[in-house]
Design a protein around this motif. Structure first.
Motif, PDB file in Angstrom:
ATOM      1  N   SER A   1     -44.943 -55.850 -42.232  1.00  0.00           N
ATOM      2  CA  SER A   1     -44.392 -56.351 -41.248  1.00  0.00           C
ATOM      3  C   SER A   1     -43.539 -57.492 -41.741  1.00  0.00           C
ATOM      4  CB  SER A   1     -45.212 -56.714 -39.998  1.00  0.00           C
ATOM      5  OG  SER A   1     -46.078 -57.699 -40.489  1.00  0.00           O
ATOM      6  N   GLY A   2     -42.465 -58.137 -40.974  1.00  0.00           N
ATOM      7  CA  GLY A   2     -41.693 -59.291 -41.231  1.00  0.00           C
ATOM      8  C   GLY A   2     -40.289 -58.832 -41.451  1.00  0.00           C
ATOM      9  N   GLU A   3     -39.564 -59.893 -41.837  1.00  0.00           N
ATOM     10  CA  GLU A   3     -38.060 -59.473 -42.058  1.00  0.00           C
ATOM     11  C   GLU A   3     -37.757 -58.684 -43.370  1.00  0.00           C
ATOM     12  OE1 GLU A   3     -33.825 -62.062 -41.728  1.00  0.00           O
ATOM     13  OE2 GLU A   3     -35.736 -63.131 -41.838  1.00  0.00           O
ATOM     14  N   ILE A   4     -36.938 -57.753 -43.295  1.00  0.00           N
ATOM     15  CA  ILE A   4     -36.647 -57.104 -44.611  1.00  0.00           C
ATOM     16  C   ILE A   4     -35.924 -57.973 -45.787  1.00  0.00           C
ATOM     17  CG2 ILE A   4     -35.523 -55.026 -45.553  1.00  0.00           C
ATOM     18  CD1 ILE A   4     -35.677 -53.921 -43.027  1.00  0.00           C
ATOM     19  N   PRO A   5     -36.499 -58.256 -46.889  1.00  0.00           N
ATOM     20  CA  PRO A   5     -35.826 -58.966 -48.049  1.00  0.00           C
ATOM     21  C   PRO A   5     -34.741 -58.036 -48.673  1.00  0.00           C
ATOM     22  CG  PRO A   5     -37.787 -58.350 -48.785  1.00  0.00           C
ATOM     23  CD  PRO A   5     -37.704 -57.834 -47.256  1.00  0.00           C
ATOM     24  N   ASP A   6     -33.417 -58.414 -48.945  1.00  0.00           N
ATOM     25  CA  ASP A   6     -32.337 -57.819 -49.792  1.00  0.00           C
ATOM     26  C   ASP A   6     -33.021 -57.389 -51.041  1.00  0.00           C
ATOM     27  OD1 ASP A   6     -30.651 -58.361 -47.775  1.00  0.00           O
ATOM     28  OD2 ASP A   6     -29.864 -60.106 -48.608  1.00  0.00           O
ATOM     29  N   SER A   7     -34.188 -58.039 -51.644  1.00  0.00           N
ATOM     30  CA  SER A   7     -34.436 -57.589 -52.963  1.00  0.00           C
ATOM     31  C   SER A   7     -35.332 -56.370 -53.013  1.00  0.00           C
ATOM     32  CB  SER A   7     -35.492 -58.525 -53.493  1.00  0.00           C
ATOM     33  OG  SER A   7     -36.640 -58.945 -52.617  1.00  0.00           O
ATOM     34  N   LEU A   8     -35.499 -55.762 -51.945  1.00  0.00           N
ATOM     35  CA  LEU A   8     -36.375 -54.467 -51.594  1.00  0.00           C
ATOM     36  C   LEU A   8     -35.311 -53.283 -52.477  1.00  0.00           C
ATOM     37  CD1 LEU A   8     -38.091 -53.901 -48.399  1.00  0.00           C
ATOM     38  CD2 LEU A   8     -39.252 -53.865 -50.730  1.00  0.00           C
ATOM     39  N   GLY A   9     -34.181 -53.761 -52.297  1.00  0.00           N
ATOM     40  CA  GLY A   9     -32.997 -52.680 -52.653  1.00  0.00           C
ATOM     41  C   GLY A   9     -32.799 -52.833 -54.219  1.00  0.00           C
ATOM     42  N   GLY A  10     -33.699 -53.473 -54.814  1.00  0.00           N
ATOM     43  CA  GLY A  10     -33.541 -53.338 -56.258  1.00  0.00           C
ATOM     44  C   GLY A  10     -34.757 -52.401 -56.901  1.00  0.00           C
ATOM     45  N   LEU A  11     -35.713 -51.870 -55.924  1.00  0.00           N
ATOM     46  CA  LEU A  11     -36.657 -51.055 -56.454  1.00  0.00           C
ATOM     47  C   LEU A  11     -35.921 -49.503 -56.555  1.00  0.00           C
ATOM     48  CD1 LEU A  11     -39.531 -52.160 -54.210  1.00  0.00           C
ATOM     49  CD2 LEU A  11     -38.778 -53.229 -56.419  1.00  0.00           C
ATOM     50  N   LYS A  12     -35.530 -49.473 -57.733  1.00  0.00           N
ATOM     51  CA  LYS A  12     -34.588 -48.133 -57.983  1.00  0.00           C
ATOM     52  C   LYS A  12     -35.689 -46.925 -58.179  1.00  0.00           C
ATOM     53  CE  LYS A  12     -30.458 -50.955 -59.700  1.00  0.00           C
ATOM     54  NZ  LYS A  12     -29.881 -50.457 -58.358  1.00  0.00           N
TER      55      LYS A  12
ATOM     56  N   ARG B   1     -30.466 -56.988 -39.568  1.00  0.00           N
ATOM     57  CA  ARG B   1     -29.838 -55.905 -40.025  1.00  0.00           C
ATOM     58  C   ARG B   1     -30.508 -54.948 -41.060  1.00  0.00           C
ATOM     59  NH1 ARG B   1     -24.769 -56.011 -37.710  1.00  0.00           N
ATOM     60  NH2 ARG B   1     -24.352 -58.049 -36.711  1.00  0.00           N
ATOM     61  N   ILE B   2     -30.224 -53.836 -41.409  1.00  0.00           N
ATOM     62  CA  ILE B   2     -30.622 -53.039 -42.409  1.00  0.00           C
ATOM     63  C   ILE B   2     -29.947 -53.323 -43.513  1.00  0.00           C
ATOM     64  CG2 ILE B   2     -31.063 -50.836 -43.451  1.00  0.00           C
ATOM     65  CD1 ILE B   2     -31.049 -49.590 -40.507  1.00  0.00           C
ATOM     66  N   PRO B   3     -30.557 -53.831 -44.792  1.00  0.00           N
ATOM     67  CA  PRO B   3     -29.730 -54.471 -45.891  1.00  0.00           C
ATOM     68  C   PRO B   3     -28.794 -53.588 -46.409  1.00  0.00           C
ATOM     69  CG  PRO B   3     -31.891 -55.257 -46.087  1.00  0.00           C
ATOM     70  CD  PRO B   3     -32.033 -54.073 -45.088  1.00  0.00           C
ATOM     71  N   LEU B   4     -27.574 -54.026 -46.912  1.00  0.00           N
ATOM     72  CA  LEU B   4     -26.632 -53.238 -47.563  1.00  0.00           C
ATOM     73  C   LEU B   4     -27.361 -52.736 -48.967  1.00  0.00           C
ATOM     74  CD1 LEU B   4     -23.498 -55.231 -47.007  1.00  0.00           C
ATOM     75  CD2 LEU B   4     -23.767 -52.878 -46.235  1.00  0.00           C
ATOM     76  N   SER B   5     -28.326 -53.800 -49.417  1.00  0.00           N
ATOM     77  CA  SER B   5     -28.910 -53.260 -50.840  1.00  0.00           C
ATOM     78  C   SER B   5     -29.602 -52.140 -50.843  1.00  0.00           C
ATOM     79  CB  SER B   5     -29.954 -54.513 -50.946  1.00  0.00           C
ATOM     80  OG  SER B   5     -30.777 -54.734 -50.328  1.00  0.00           O
ATOM     81  N   PHE B   6     -30.015 -51.437 -49.587  1.00  0.00           N
ATOM     82  CA  PHE B   6     -30.878 -50.439 -49.703  1.00  0.00           C
ATOM     83  C   PHE B   6     -30.034 -49.070 -50.316  1.00  0.00           C
ATOM     84  CE2 PHE B   6     -34.223 -50.962 -46.234  1.00  0.00           C
ATOM     85  CZ  PHE B   6     -34.760 -52.179 -46.926  1.00  0.00           C
TER      86      PHE B   6
ATOM     87  N   GLY C   1     -27.400 -53.993 -34.959  1.00  0.00           N
ATOM     88  CA  GLY C   1     -26.513 -53.720 -35.826  1.00  0.00           C
ATOM     89  C   GLY C   1     -25.960 -52.257 -36.214  1.00  0.00           C
ATOM     90  N   GLU C   2     -25.150 -52.097 -37.092  1.00  0.00           N
ATOM     91  CA  GLU C   2     -24.753 -50.778 -37.594  1.00  0.00           C
ATOM     92  C   GLU C   2     -25.672 -50.254 -38.792  1.00  0.00           C
ATOM     93  OE1 GLU C   2     -20.555 -50.732 -38.653  1.00  0.00           O
ATOM     94  OE2 GLU C   2     -19.971 -50.848 -36.691  1.00  0.00           O
ATOM     95  N   ILE C   3     -25.817 -49.014 -39.232  1.00  0.00           N
ATOM     96  CA  ILE C   3     -26.559 -48.243 -40.052  1.00  0.00           C
ATOM     97  C   ILE C   3     -25.436 -48.757 -41.266  1.00  0.00           C
ATOM     98  CG2 ILE C   3     -27.310 -46.314 -41.201  1.00  0.00           C
ATOM     99  CD1 ILE C   3     -27.908 -45.095 -38.226  1.00  0.00           C
ATOM    100  N   PRO C   4     -26.040 -49.227 -42.358  1.00  0.00           N
ATOM    101  CA  PRO C   4     -25.254 -49.707 -43.767  1.00  0.00           C
ATOM    102  C   PRO C   4     -24.366 -48.282 -44.097  1.00  0.00           C
ATOM    103  CG  PRO C   4     -27.371 -50.180 -44.204  1.00  0.00           C
ATOM    104  CD  PRO C   4     -27.650 -49.824 -42.702  1.00  0.00           C
ATOM    105  N   TYR C   5     -23.391 -48.486 -44.387  1.00  0.00           N
ATOM    106  CA  TYR C   5     -22.388 -47.411 -45.152  1.00  0.00           C
ATOM    107  C   TYR C   5     -22.986 -47.048 -46.610  1.00  0.00           C
ATOM    108  CZ  TYR C   5     -20.355 -50.677 -47.974  1.00  0.00           C
ATOM    109  OH  TYR C   5     -19.914 -51.691 -48.978  1.00  0.00           O
ATOM    110  N   THR C   6     -23.864 -47.970 -47.258  1.00  0.00           N
ATOM    111  CA  THR C   6     -24.282 -47.910 -48.304  1.00  0.00           C
ATOM    112  C   THR C   6     -25.331 -46.630 -48.697  1.00  0.00           C
ATOM    113  OG1 THR C   6     -25.782 -49.762 -47.993  1.00  0.00           O
ATOM    114  CG2 THR C   6     -23.692 -50.067 -49.160  1.00  0.00           C
ATOM    115  N   LEU C   7     -25.981 -46.291 -47.311  1.00  0.00           N
ATOM    116  CA  LEU C   7     -27.076 -45.141 -47.444  1.00  0.00           C
ATOM    117  C   LEU C   7     -26.361 -43.666 -47.669  1.00  0.00           C
ATOM    118  CD1 LEU C   7     -29.217 -45.793 -44.311  1.00  0.00           C
ATOM    119  CD2 LEU C   7     -29.241 -46.844 -46.410  1.00  0.00           C
TER     120      LEU C   7
END
Length: 257
Positions: A122-133, A148-153, A171-177
């Protein structure tokens, strides 16, 4: 020793079992705090204490479990913040902290835990999660996430299962998905998302309406809702600049515009 009626607390002497590689005590009636001595078990690879009655905070030195690959603490009453030492768990592949009382989010930056495959927090989503390739499964459902859902995802290119349902994301679902080419399961239901669902080779196959249910004004071919039918937000009326403001402007060009 799963599925038993073991009760009482975890004895601090457990820290003496320094050669222990696996410990599973899930679905029992174990209560109290996780003893700090458990952090001494540096040979531990798998730890499952899920579905008990554990309380209090995680041990400060939990990051000393340097070989831990699977850490399951779901469905307890653990509280407090995730210790900063959590960033040391670089071998982690499976993490389940669902249905606890944790405050805040993961330490940011999250460290180098690029092998992590399942995450509940739980908690706010950190952008750094997008680095877990190498992340294959990400579930943050049934929490109190907001924002918002981070663009980094879009960087989670190994992701196969993605669940953010039952939160307060907006907000919007990020286009990066659209870059999640391995994605086979998606659940963004029961949030406050709106706007067009991104289109792409894999996102177009995510066409189960239940994956997007109970949001605010989502549209797209995946749910057979035309974006023309979704009322847009009213635009703010643009006021003419006052004479003084016009005098302060710097004009460029030949004035033919």
């Amino acid at each position: 020793m799963d599925y038993n009626l073991i009760n009482g607390g975890i004895p601090p002497q457990i820290g003496n079992l320094t050669n222990l590689s696996g410990l599973s005590l899930s679905i029992n009636k174990i209560s109290g705090a996780i003893p700090p001595s458990l952090s001494h078990l540096k040979s531990l690879v798998d730890l499952n204490l899920g579905q008990n009655f554990l309380t209090m905070e995680l041990p400060t030195d939990i990051g000393n479990l340097s070989n831990i690959a699977s850490l399951l603490l779901n469905n307890n009453n653990l509280s407090g913040e995730i210790p900063p030492s959590f960033q040391k768990l670089e071998q982690l592949e499976q993490l389940d902290l669902e249905n606890n009382l944790f405050a805040g989010g993961l330490p940011n930056p999250i460290g180098e835990a690029t092998g992590m495959s399942i995450l509940f927090l739980s908690g706010e989503i950190p952008d750094s999660l997008g680095g877990l390739k190498n992340l294959k499964s990400l579930s943050l459902s049934h929490n109190k996430l907001f924002g918002r859902i981070p663009l980094s995802f879009g960087g989670l290119q190994s992701l196969k299962s993605f669940n953010l349902s039952y939160n307060s994301l907006f907000g919007e679902i990020p286009y990066t998905l659209v870059y999640l080419f391995e994605l086979s399961y998606l659940d963004l239901s029961n949030n406050k998302l709106e706007g067009r669902i991104p289109c792409g080779p894999q996102m177009d196959t995510m066409n189960d309406p239940n994956s997007y249910a109970n949001n605010n004004g989502l549209c797209g071919m995946q749910i057979k809702v035309s974006c023309e039918m979704v009322p847009s937000k009213p635009k703010l009326k643009r006021e003419r600049p006052r004479k003084k403001e016009l005098g302060d402007m710097v004009f460029t060009g030949n004035g033919s515009d």
